[in-house]
Write an enzyme that holds these catalytic residues in place. Structure first.
Site, PDB file in Angstrom:
ATOM      1  CD  GLU A  92     -18.323 -33.038  37.238  1.00  0.00           C
ATOM      2  OE1 GLU A  92     -17.552 -33.466  38.138  1.00  0.00           O
ATOM      3  OE2 GLU A  92     -18.237 -31.893  36.767  1.00  0.00           O
ATOM      4  CG  ASP A 119     -33.159 -21.388  51.836  1.00  0.00           C
ATOM      5  OD1 ASP A 119     -34.262 -21.716  52.279  1.00  0.00           O
ATOM      6  OD2 ASP A 119     -32.645 -20.273  52.031  1.00  0.00           O
TER       7      ASP A 119
END
Length: 552
Positions: A274, A214
């Site tokens: 990751e 957002d």
């Protein structure tokens, strides 16, 4: 049991790290999707119940608007606990079940992270406002008043009025780019960045496949708190804020869009990398530089994967010439980035009403959306062709609409409950009274009604999405310059040896287009496309008709 049946769906989903390129994402506004317990508010169990409908569309992922613990002043975009589910939506175990159900249906799950600000009920803010020297004193944007007691500068809130609120505890102002109850976090503080990355990791560990970020360009503010310059009237537009909002009178050079944001996005991307096959899409809220910021934030591999600006969410009708202007600007400032396009979402008037589209036009715009370069986002109910609901003032919930009524009616008209069947006034959404009234006009457009009609809008969305999936050139291919001739927008998409010419008549009169040189044939689809010539290259397009031609 065969080997295929033993495959873990989540592992299958994780196999493609570039799944987001050209993907179709379905946005869910959880308050309004499906209520499972009769309290009139949608919830996570309700979403799980309706996931087969979403999977039947052929989309790749869902994006769920905020469901975190919140006082709901801005309906979840004011978070008071990033790592828990608000009881009105269910529990963490309900979320885990939703993820498992979605993955079992081949759907990825993206969730809405609101990192730029929290609720004033968040424990972080509760501590920060107590004094100027506590451990979280600098976690929010605090500033002394000017000598005359007025706010530190001229920054404005997008929800109206000053972006600064006086707090008597610290005898300072705090920054809120949105509601007074949504204080902005101070991203210049390393501990804030670390805490937000910990939040991100929490949800990655729960199995989410990505995030919608957002207000991604609001994270940082100018450290010197310089006032924004005035914006000349001829440069103002209502892309981000309604025309009656003074927010449009400023060029927001210092209250957002700061260069430091790129370094934080690099940290965010490194965290996502990751984990296998995770992706993020950012919302860029800027009326003047949205596409440029989109290009900056998505170039290379050190920012977010994709962003959307508001050019195709704007009020002005999307004509062929306007579309050509937008894509020319994308080619100029974001050629190395990746766009995510949408016509509707939870913040704007539904595009069927915003642009005054008849059903033929709605179908044409849907087909065109699935042919544009970039990722696509569709909003719940869009697949039904829902118009904007007319909400009476006494039924309004949105503080934005209440503030600017009646010139701006707020966002409730696009947030009304999803309509599943026409048998009752709640449209199958709830057994109780819905939090927003269901439009009677929507009931005739319910999922059940359209499933029974092969010519309904719902089936057209399935065909358009299937078309995109069947042709890599449409999903991930390159495109040449998007051009406009009269009401016709046209371009060519290519992926390896697959070349597809695309033309769209965005008008209510017949038009002609000349095919490029070569041998062409229609794609295999049930979408009503213009006939290709048996001799010559002249194609006649009916009003609101597409021409798609695959090079033979």
């Amino acid at each position: 049991m065969n080997a295929q049946a033993q495959l873990d769906p989540a592992q299958v989903l994780a196999a493609d790290p570039d799944w987001w390129r050209g993907a179709v994402i379905y946005q869910i506004y959880p308050r309004s999707y499906q209520d499972s317990n009769g309290d009139g508010i949608g919830d996570l169990k309700g979403i799980s119940q309706r996931l087969p409908h979403i999977a039947s569309l052929g989309v790749d992922a869902i994006w769920i608007s905020p469901f975190f613990t919140s006082p709901m002043k801005d309906f979840g975009y004011d978070v008071s606990d990033y790592c828990d589910v608000d009881p009105m939506f269910g529990s963490l175990s309900d979320f885990d079940q939703l993820v498992a159900t979605a993955h079992g249906l081949g759907l990825r799950v993206m969730i809405d992270l609101v990192l730029s600000h929290t609720s004033d009920q968040h424990a972080w803010f509760g501590e920060s406002r107590q004094s100027r020297d506590n451990p979280r004193a600098d976690w929010y944007v605090w500033a002394d008043p000017q000598p005359d007691g007025t706010p530190p500068n001229n920054w404005l809130s997008i929800f109206g009025g000053s972006a600064w609120q006086w707090d008597p505890r610290r005898e300072q102002y705090y920054l809120h780019n949105f509601l007074v109850s949504q204080p902005d976090l101070n991203f210049h503080c390393p501990a804030v960045q670390d805490a937000l990355l910990d939040v991100t990791r929490f949800w990655l560990e729960r199995g989410v496949d990505g995030f919608r970020l957002d207000t991604i360009n609001f994270y940082f503010h100018d450290a010197e708190l310089r006032s924004n310059p005035a914006l000349p009237p001829e440069q103002r537009n209502a892309t981000i804020a309604p025309s009656v909002n003074p927010y449009n009178h400023q060029e927001h050079l210092y209250s957002k869009n700061q260069p430091e944001n790129l370094a934080f996005l690099g940290r965010f991307r490194a965290l996502l990398d990751e984990y296998p096959a995770k992706a993020a899409v950012g919302e860029v809220g800027d009326a003047q530089r949205g596409l440029e910021i989109m290009g900056s934030y998505t170039a290379g591999n050190s920012g977010v994967h994709m962003c959307y600006a508001f050019e195709l969410l704007a009020k002005d009708v999307l004509t062929a010439s306007r579309l050509a202007e937008v894509f020319a600007e994308v080619d100029r400032v974001a050629a190395n980035g990746w766009a995510c396009w949408a016509f509707s979402n939870h913040d704007v008037i539904r595009h069927s009403s915003r642009w005054g589209l008849n059903p033929a036009a709605q179908r044409l715009f849907t087909t065109m959306m699935m042919c544009l370069r970039g990722t696509t986002c569709i909003y719940q109910g869009e697949e039904l062709g829902l118009p904007e609901a007319d909400i009476a003032f006494e039924d309004l919930q949105d503080p934005y609409g209440i503030e600017f009524w009646p010139e701006f009616k707020g966002r409730d008209g696009c947030r009304t409950p999803m309509v599943w069947e026409p048998s009752n006034s709640a449209g199958g959404f709830s057994e109780g009274k819905p939090w927003l009234p269901v439009s009677p006009e929507h009931l005739t457009l319910s999922v059940a009604s359209q499933e029974a009609d092969p010519e309904a809008m719902l089936h057209h969305y399935r065909r358009a999405i299937a078309l995109r999936k069947a042709h890599p050139a449409l999903a991930v291919g390159t495109h040449d310059q998007l051009r406009a001739e009269g009401n016709v927008a046209f371009f060519t998409r290519q992926d390896r040896d697959e070349v597809i010419f695309c033309a769209f008549n965005l008008g209510d009169t017949e038009a002609e287009i000349i095919l490029p040189e070569g041998t062409w044939q229609k794609p295999n689809t049930d979408i009503a496309l213009a006939d290709l010539p048996t001799g010559g290259a002249r194609v006649v397009l009916a009003p609101w008709q597409a021409c798609l031609a695959v090079r033979g």
